[in-house]
Design a protein around this motif. Structure first.
Motif, short mmCIF file in Angstrom:
data_model
loop_
_atom_site.label_atom_id
_atom_site.label_comp_id
_atom_site.label_asym_id
_atom_site.label_seq_id
_atom_site.Cartn_x
_atom_site.Cartn_y
_atom_site.Cartn_z
N LEU A 19 0.82 -1.21 0.00
CA LEU A 19 0.00 0.00 0.00
C LEU A 19 0.86 1.26 0.00
N GLY A 20 2.00 1.18 0.70
CA GLY A 20 2.91 2.33 0.69
C GLY A 20 3.42 2.63 -0.71
N LEU B 293 1.87 1.83 -3.48
CA LEU B 293 0.74 2.31 -4.25
C LEU B 293 0.51 3.80 -4.02
N VAL B 294 0.56 4.22 -2.76
CA VAL B 294 0.40 5.64 -2.44
C VAL B 294 1.51 6.46 -3.08
N PHE B 295 2.73 5.93 -3.01
CA PHE B 295 3.88 6.63 -3.59
C PHE B 295 3.71 6.82 -5.09
N LEU C 68 0.78 6.89 -6.76
CA LEU C 68 -0.40 7.70 -7.09
C LEU C 68 -0.27 9.15 -6.64
N LEU C 69 0.62 9.42 -5.69
CA LEU C 69 0.73 10.77 -5.14
C LEU C 69 1.07 11.81 -6.20
N ALA D 266 -2.00 12.45 -8.30
CA ALA D 266 -2.99 13.23 -7.57
C ALA D 266 -2.59 14.70 -7.50
#
Length: 271
Positions: A19-20, A22-24, A26-27, A30
Motif C-alpha cells: 500500500l505504501g 501504491l500511495v507513492f 499515485l501521489l 494526484a
C-alpha cells in the motif's frame, strides 16, 4: 486449519509495504490533478503551443502505431515460434531500446540517419522533420508491442494450427485466421502500450527531431517549452497527457475483456 487472524497478522507487513508503494505511485498523479482548476485547464488548451502539438502528436502516433502493428505482428510471430540461441539473440535485440536511455537513442538515431550518419551518403537526412518524430516513436515504442504480442502468440495452441493446416489452410491463412484472432487481446494490449509510449516520447525526439512548433514539437516537447514561459500551461498539458494515458488503459482493459475467447470448459458450462 490455520488461524485466519494469524494469517492476517503475518500478511500485514507485506500489505503495508504494498500500500505504501501504491500511495507513492499515485501521489504525483494526484498532485497533478489538483494543480489545475477546470478553468485553468481550458485556458491552457487555448494556448498557441497546445493545439498544434496535440494535432502533431495525434498524427505521428497514429502513423507510428500503424507501422508497428503491420511490421511488429509478423516479428512477434517469428519470435514466438522460433527456437534456438539465435531466436534469443533477436529477442534481446528487440528489447534493447527499452533499456537504452532515450537521450542515447536520440544520439544513435542521429548517427544512423543524420547527414553525416551511416545512411547520410545515400541521401537520407531525416533529422528535424516530422518523419524523424515518427522514426523516434517507432524505435522506442515498437518493443512494447512486440513483447506483448509475442507472449500472446506463445499461448496459441499448436494443435489448432495443425487442424487448420489439415483442413487445407496455408501457413499464412492459419496465421491470419487462427493465430491472430486468438491473440487479439494481446494485440490490443500491445497496441495500447505502444501508443502510450509513443505519445509520451521525449528524449529521443528532442535530440533527433528537435522542438519546432507545428513540425516536430509533440505534446511532451510542448510541456518542456511551456515550462520556460508559463508553468500553468505546462501543468495543464501534462494533465491532458495523463488523462489520455488513463483513458487508453481503461479502453484497452475493456477491449481485452470483450476479446477474450471462452475456454472449452467455460463454453460447456455456459451451455
Amino acid at each position: 486449519m490455520a488461524d485466519p487472524y494469524l494469517r492476517l497478522r503475518r500478511a500485514t507487513p507485506g500489505v503495508a509495504l504494498g500500500l505504501g508503494l501504491l500511495v507513492f505511485l499515485l501521489l504525483p498523479i494526484a498532485a497533478l490533478g489538483l494543480a489545475s482548476s477546470p478553468g485553468e485547464l481550458w485556458a491552457a488548451l487555448a494556448h498557441p503551443l497546445v493545439m498544434p502539438a496535440l494535432a502533431l502528436s495525434a498524427r505521428t502516433t497514429a502513423v507510428t502505431l500503424a507501422i508497428v502493428i503491420v511490421t511488429g505482428t509478423p516479428l512477434a510471430w517469428m519470435l514466438a515460434r522460433a527456437r534456438g540461441p539465435w531466436a534469443r539473440v533477436i529477442e534481446t535485440a528487440v528489447e534493447l531500446p527499452i533499456v537504452i536511455p532515450p537521450a542515447v537513442m536520440g544520439i544513435a538515431l542521429l548517427l544512423a540517419f543524420g547527414r553525416q550518419g551511416l545512411l547520410g551518403g545515400l541521401g537520407v537526412a531525416l533529422p528535424f522533420t516530422t518523419t524523424a518524430v515518427i522514426v523516434a516513436q517507432v524505435v522506442v515504442a515498437a518493443p512494447f508491442y512486440v513483447q506483448s504480442v509475442a507472449a500472446g502468440f506463445r499461448g496459441v495452441d499448436d494443435d489448432l494450427l495443425l487442424v487448420a493446416r489439415t483442413l487445407g489452410a496455408s501457413p499464412r491463412q492459419a496465421f491470419l485466421r487462427v493465430a491472430v484472432p486468438l491473440c487479439l487481446p494481446a494485440i490490443v494490449n500491445g497496441a495500447a502500450l505502444c501508443w502510450a509510449r509513443a505519445l509520451g516520447e521525449f528524449g529521443a525526439t528532442l535530440l533527433f527531431a528537435g522542438s519546432l512548433p507545428g513540425r516536430t514539437q509533440t505534446m511532451p516537447l510542448a510541456i518542456h517549452a511551456a515550462l520556460e514561459a508559463d508553468v500553468r500551461v505546462a501543468t495543464a498539458v501534462a494533465l491532458v497527457l495523463a488523462l489520455l494515458a488513463f483513458v487508453t488503459l481503461l479502453a484497452a482493459r475493456a477491449a481485452r475483456r470483450w476479446l477474450v475467447w471462452p475456454s472449452p470448459a467455460r463454453a460447456g458450462a455456459e451451455r
